[in-house]
Design a protein around this motif. Sequence first.
Motif, short mmCIF file in Angstrom:
data_model
loop_
_atom_site.label_atom_id
_atom_site.label_comp_id
_atom_site.label_asym_id
_atom_site.label_seq_id
_atom_site.Cartn_x
_atom_site.Cartn_y
_atom_site.Cartn_z
N GLU A 16 -41.65 2.33 -2.15
CA GLU A 16 -41.29 2.23 -3.57
C GLU A 16 -41.30 0.78 -4.03
OE1 GLU A 16 -38.68 6.30 -3.14
OE2 GLU A 16 -37.68 4.36 -2.99
N TRP A 17 -40.82 -0.14 -3.19
CA TRP A 17 -40.94 -1.57 -3.52
C TRP A 17 -42.41 -1.96 -3.60
CZ3 TRP A 17 -37.28 -4.00 -5.72
CH2 TRP A 17 -35.94 -3.82 -5.36
N HIS A 18 -43.21 -1.47 -2.66
CA HIS A 18 -44.63 -1.84 -2.62
C HIS A 18 -45.38 -1.32 -3.84
CE1 HIS A 18 -48.59 -2.69 -1.04
NE2 HIS A 18 -48.93 -1.42 -1.12
N GLN A 19 -45.11 -0.08 -4.22
CA GLN A 19 -45.86 0.46 -5.36
C GLN A 19 -45.44 -0.21 -6.66
OE1 GLN A 19 -44.75 4.45 -4.59
NE2 GLN A 19 -43.13 4.53 -6.10
N ARG A 20 -44.20 -0.67 -6.74
CA ARG A 20 -43.77 -1.45 -7.91
C ARG A 20 -44.49 -2.80 -7.94
NH1 ARG A 20 -37.43 -1.27 -9.56
NH2 ARG A 20 -37.30 0.91 -10.17
N ALA A 21 -44.49 -3.47 -6.79
CA ALA A 21 -45.08 -4.81 -6.73
C ALA A 21 -46.57 -4.78 -7.03
CB ALA A 21 -44.83 -5.42 -5.35
N THR A 22 -47.25 -3.73 -6.61
CA THR A 22 -48.70 -3.61 -6.81
C THR A 22 -49.05 -2.81 -8.07
OG1 THR A 22 -48.72 -1.67 -5.37
CG2 THR A 22 -49.18 -3.81 -4.35
N ARG A 23 -48.05 -2.33 -8.76
CA ARG A 23 -48.22 -1.57 -10.00
C ARG A 23 -49.05 -0.31 -9.81
NH1 ARG A 23 -48.84 -6.19 -14.81
NH2 ARG A 23 -46.90 -7.31 -14.30
N GLN A 24 -48.93 0.27 -8.64
CA GLN A 24 -49.62 1.54 -8.40
C GLN A 24 -48.85 2.71 -8.98
OE1 GLN A 24 -51.56 2.02 -4.38
NE2 GLN A 24 -50.45 0.11 -3.96
N ALA A 25 -47.53 2.58 -9.06
CA ALA A 25 -46.69 3.66 -9.60
C ALA A 25 -45.31 3.10 -9.90
CB ALA A 25 -46.58 4.81 -8.60
N ALA A 26 -44.60 3.77 -10.78
CA ALA A 26 -43.19 3.46 -10.99
C ALA A 26 -42.39 4.18 -9.91
CB ALA A 26 -42.75 3.93 -12.38
N SER A 27 -41.15 3.81 -9.74
CA SER A 27 -40.33 4.45 -8.72
C SER A 27 -38.88 4.49 -9.18
CB SER A 27 -40.44 3.70 -7.39
OG SER A 27 -40.17 2.32 -7.58
N VAL A 28 -38.18 5.52 -8.71
CA VAL A 28 -36.77 5.70 -9.04
C VAL A 28 -36.02 5.91 -7.74
CG1 VAL A 28 -35.09 7.14 -10.28
CG2 VAL A 28 -37.37 6.75 -11.25
N SER A 29 -34.87 5.28 -7.59
CA SER A 29 -34.09 5.45 -6.37
C SER A 29 -33.60 6.89 -6.24
CB SER A 29 -32.88 4.51 -6.38
OG SER A 29 -32.01 4.80 -5.31
N ASP A 42 -18.86 3.75 -4.57
CA ASP A 42 -18.61 2.32 -4.43
C ASP A 42 -19.68 1.60 -3.62
OD1 ASP A 42 -17.35 3.83 -2.18
OD2 ASP A 42 -16.86 1.83 -1.46
N LEU A 43 -20.53 2.35 -2.90
CA LEU A 43 -21.62 1.75 -2.14
C LEU A 43 -22.99 1.98 -2.77
CD1 LEU A 43 -20.43 2.53 1.51
CD2 LEU A 43 -20.22 0.39 0.21
N PHE A 44 -23.01 2.54 -3.97
CA PHE A 44 -24.28 2.63 -4.71
C PHE A 44 -24.67 1.24 -5.15
CE2 PHE A 44 -26.76 3.00 -8.64
CZ PHE A 44 -27.74 3.90 -8.25
N GLU A 45 -25.91 0.84 -4.85
CA GLU A 45 -26.34 -0.52 -5.17
C GLU A 45 -26.45 -0.69 -6.68
OE1 GLU A 45 -30.25 -3.07 -4.09
OE2 GLU A 45 -28.95 -2.46 -2.44
N PRO A 46 -25.79 -1.72 -7.24
CA PRO A 46 -25.81 -1.91 -8.70
C PRO A 46 -27.22 -1.99 -9.24
CG PRO A 46 -24.19 -3.35 -7.66
CD PRO A 46 -24.98 -2.73 -6.54
N GLY A 47 -27.39 -1.50 -10.44
CA GLY A 47 -28.70 -1.48 -11.07
C GLY A 47 -29.42 -0.18 -10.81
N ALA A 48 -30.67 -0.28 -10.35
CA ALA A 48 -31.49 0.91 -10.18
C ALA A 48 -31.17 1.69 -8.92
CB ALA A 48 -32.97 0.53 -10.18
N GLY A 49 -30.48 1.07 -7.95
CA GLY A 49 -30.23 1.72 -6.68
C GLY A 49 -31.24 1.28 -5.63
N ARG A 50 -30.97 1.61 -4.39
CA ARG A 50 -31.83 1.20 -3.27
C ARG A 50 -33.18 1.92 -3.31
NH1 ARG A 50 -28.66 2.62 1.85
NH2 ARG A 50 -30.46 1.64 2.88
N LEU A 51 -34.22 1.21 -2.85
CA LEU A 51 -35.57 1.75 -2.82
C LEU A 51 -36.13 1.66 -1.41
CD1 LEU A 51 -37.04 0.05 -6.02
CD2 LEU A 51 -36.27 2.42 -5.82
N ARG A 52 -37.03 2.60 -1.09
CA ARG A 52 -37.74 2.57 0.18
C ARG A 52 -38.86 1.51 0.12
NH1 ARG A 52 -40.13 8.22 1.21
NH2 ARG A 52 -40.60 8.05 -1.00
#
Length: 290
Positions: free
Chosen positions: A145-158, A132-142
């Motif tokens: 992981e947010w930075h590498q997504r924003a800069t397109r250096q890598a994909a990330s999975v929670s 019930d505390l799993f964040e809807p969608g992809a889940g929480r990221l470090r």
Amino acid sequence: MRRFTHFAALDWSGARGERQRGIALAVASGAAAPALIRPGHVWSRAEIAAWLEEVAASRADMLIGFDFSAAFAFADRGAYFPLWSESPPDIRALWALVERLAGGDPHLESGAFLAHREARRHFRHAAGDVGDLFEPGAGRLRCVEWHQRATRQAASVSNFNLVGAAQVGKASLSGMRLLHRLGGRIPLWPLDPVPARGPLLVEIYTSLAARAAGVPHGRSKIHDGGALDAALAQLGSQPVGMKGPVSDHASDALLAAAWLRAIAGEAAIWTPAPLTQAIADTEGWTFGII
């Protein structure tokens, strides 16, 4: 800048069971081609722990990359496990909690941790079994992981997601038990200061090595010896010379070892702009993300 003479890459697995075909270990030394440690051997996680303890005792100048997450997201909620009174304050306390709850599980597995009534609330366990505390969608990221997504250096999975072929949560939990067992005998960047000599651990993505070696996005797994040698050449490495089929675990480890050797001398790799001490203490960082 710190210099290393050996570069190791560990392709890890969080699957159940004593021995895992998904584990591979390779080392690149000097200018020689990277080589698998015990090629053909089906490793156990306990054997990997013992190998790392030997490296620690030898004080080898070795940079060692492992492909699991050293921690969960913390900065976004100010806690790893919001609403749980036992939520730890930092990385080492997180490892200790995982070990305390899963310590009775064999082979560095983590089933008992994930079954705990408070812990399980934060994970997606299976289709139709979502905490019930799993964040809807992809889940929480470090933060990394947010930075590498924003800069397109890598994909990330929670790593709160335990479902699907790309999930990394189970491997990360078993990896946290491994790191706890090491007990700080090998420092971990960026949590610990880089030592003047001896081994150092870093978290890696093997897909970063594949991108650097010119492997197209979405096709990061190499299954052929010739393709592996072509990728190694892009990193300035001597060929391994394997013929025919190669397991993707072996190729990941070999390519990542050569990649660590190729990038370890770049100052920017060690000083990513978004990294703070608070992030290092709670979430860690992925080596190679700048």
